[in-house]
Design an enzyme around this catalytic site. Structure first.
Site, PDB file in Angstrom:
ATOM      1  CG  HIS A 187     -38.504 -26.565  16.093  1.00 19.19           C
ATOM      2  ND1 HIS A 187     -37.496 -26.218  16.957  1.00 19.19           N
ATOM      3  CD2 HIS A 187     -39.649 -26.118  16.683  1.00 19.19           C
ATOM      4  CE1 HIS A 187     -38.002 -25.597  18.011  1.00 19.19           C
ATOM      5  NE2 HIS A 187     -39.307 -25.524  17.866  1.00 19.19           N
ATOM      6  CG  HIS A 234     -33.418 -24.022  17.079  1.00 20.60           C
ATOM      7  ND1 HIS A 234     -34.036 -25.235  17.297  1.00 20.60           N
ATOM      8  CD2 HIS A 234     -33.018 -23.574  18.301  1.00 20.60           C
ATOM      9  CE1 HIS A 234     -34.010 -25.509  18.595  1.00 20.60           C
ATOM     10  NE2 HIS A 234     -33.401 -24.522  19.213  1.00 20.60           N
ATOM     11  NE  ARG A 238     -29.426 -25.651  19.054  1.00 22.25           N
ATOM     12  CZ  ARG A 238     -30.455 -26.474  18.935  1.00 22.25           C
ATOM     13  NH1 ARG A 238     -30.824 -26.873  17.731  1.00 22.25           N
ATOM     14  NH2 ARG A 238     -31.130 -26.905  19.984  1.00 22.25           N
ATOM     15  CD  GLU A 245     -34.344 -25.857  13.550  1.00 25.76           C
ATOM     16  OE1 GLU A 245     -35.545 -25.607  13.770  1.00 25.76           O
ATOM     17  OE2 GLU A 245     -33.608 -26.453  14.363  1.00 25.76           O
ATOM     18  CD  GLU A 290     -37.311 -30.942  15.289  1.00 23.98           C
ATOM     19  OE1 GLU A 290     -36.825 -30.395  14.270  1.00 23.98           O
ATOM     20  OE2 GLU A 290     -36.879 -30.752  16.448  1.00 23.98           O
TER      21      GLU A 290
END
Length: 453
Positions: free
Chosen positions: A312, A184, A242, A187, A386
């Site tokens: 991520h 993405h 994104r 990020e 994440e």
């Protein structure tokens, strides 16, 4: 000379780097909203579907649940209307960011770039794609005994997708741990960690017995930026972009969420066929060249891949399969236990708390993810990280948090690698106790035969 020509050819595929983003977010706010019943959930879903709010957590309307935390960007043009309707329906909310553009401007101001020096690559700065390309070349040149650079594929906009292979020479078959970052575009902390991981492995392998032990058995394959086209767009045009940059037929919108494009119950849940959606799944499973390139690599090397890691942000989670179902992997309990050990190691660094569990349970339902595709193919350990943070800066994590984020993530990733290495190669070398047992048995046999003679 050849290397110089190659660098020039790469840069020819890249726009000149600039901080002058064409898309601005003046007056846009980020709100934290907590619906308490089904009626409030229904209202928030309608706001998202009508594009009055831009969902950041969860990523899609179906993920909104009673008592669940919702993070949403509210455009300045709709702010008064949306806040009025929230109050009218007694929806609890607070402002996380007063003005997104102020946050973007402060990040840009902190990133005044000096002329790029390939010999002094900073691991506590965010880097545009041309600098990452240069850095990969330098890693290959500076660590010739360990590092090779390989072409995985080409992006939609015909940019090369290079990955680094870190491999210690061995006369025995080696296994693979794959890591990709930056699927993405916005990020940025993810590619920063991939660079940090490479640095740590290369700088410590001669001094750290643990790293040295890993490299005896395992080769690391690292793709620093998967979504290269989108990542460049996030530097030049839209900091909050994104998706990829591929077009859609008969639509003014474009781009595919590459982490919804893999052949893992593609587009069945938590994804959209609407090209304007941030979770657009593409025209078909692995229709995007970037996703197809990763999937092809996984299939070709399936027998040798021990672990798939994809990095991520944000949310502070270590996610196990699956996202498209509430069923779990066959080794679910083991994966969660290892993930929890990783989260504990991460916490010991800077006190950052991570949650561990299946994506569908801990985060939301999402079909077509790369980590689920890896699991479906039979890779026993597949984790989606994440990274920081949990809502303060979200996708705009300041550079002064890069080092701490990378240090704690390194502790977590190393914990997973150590477990997998010890499990898979537990019989590859005799333990300390086994060695002493062998010495003792040998001594006793010698005494026996000497006395017997």
């Amino acid at each position: 000379m050849k290397r110089w020509i190659r660098c020039v050819s790469i840069l020819g595929l890249l726009p000149l780097f600039t901080h002058s983003f064409q898309i601005r977010y003046n007056g846009d706010q980020v709100l934290r909203i907590i619906p308490i019943d089904s009626e409030q959930v229904k209202f928030l879903k309608q706001l998202a579907e009508d594009e009055q709010i831009d969902l950041w957590r969860p990523k899609f309307p179906e993920g909104i649940q009673p008592q669940g935390e919702v993070h949403a960007r509210i455009p300045a043009s709709a702010l008064g209307t949306v806040q009025g309707e929230l109050k009218e329906r007694a929806l609890e909310y607070n402002v996380l960011t007063q003005n997104i553009q102020d946050l973007l401007d402060s990040q840009i101001k902190s990133e005044v770039k000096q002329p790029f020096n390939t010999r002094a690559h900073s691991y506590t700065k965010y880097h545009p794609m041309e600098e990452i390309y240069y850095w990969m070349e330098e890693m290959k040149e500076n660590y010739k005994e360990l590092v090779t650079q390989h072409l995985l594929g080409m992006t939609y906009q015909k940019r090369p997708m290079y990955y680094l292979k870190i491999s210690r020479k061995s006369d025995k078959p080696k296994k693979i741990i794959w890591m990709d970052c930056g699927i993405h575009a916005r990020e940025w902390i993810a590619p920063a960690f991939c660079q940090w991981f490479v640095k740590e492995v290369l700088e410590t392998y001669t001094a750290d017995p643990k790293t040295d032990r890993f490299l005896q058995n395992i080769d690391f394959y690292i793709l620093p930026v998967l979504n290269i086209d989108g990542y460049i767009n996030s530097w030049t045009t839209d900091r909050l972009w994104r998706k990829s940059m591929s077009p859609c037929d008969n639509s003014t919108c474009f781009g595919t969420d590459l982490n919804r494009n893999f052949d893992a119950k593609w587009c069945s849940i938590g994804a959209s066929r609407n090209c304007c959606s941030s979770i657009h799944c593409g025209s078909a499973p692995e229709s995007e060249p970037e996703a197809a390139a990763v999937a092809s690599f996984l299939r070709r090397h399936l027998r040798d891949i021990l672990c798939y890691l994809t990095i991520h942000s944000y949310g502070q989670l270590i996610l196990t399969p699956y996202g498209y179902t509430n069923e779990t992997a066959s080794n679910h309990e083991e994966m969660v236990n290892v993930g929890q050990k990783a989260a504990d190691a991460l916490y010991q660094k800077h006190g950052t708390e991570f949650q561990v569990g299946p994506m569908s349970e801990v985060l939301y339902y999402a079909a077509g993810t790369s980590s689920d595709r890896a699991a479906d193919l039979g890779i026993n350990f597949s984790y989606l990280f994440e990274l920081r943070d949990n809502g303060t800066y979200r996708f705009i994590l300041p550079e002064d948090q890069i080092q701490a984020t990378c240090e704690e993530t390194m502790a977590a990733v190393t914990t997973i690698i150590e477990y997998i290495n010890d499990k898979h190669f537990q019989n590859s070398a005799p333990s300390f106790g086994a060695l002493w047992l062998g010495v003792l048995v040998s001594s006793l046999l010698n005494i026996y035969f000497v006395n017997d003679s």
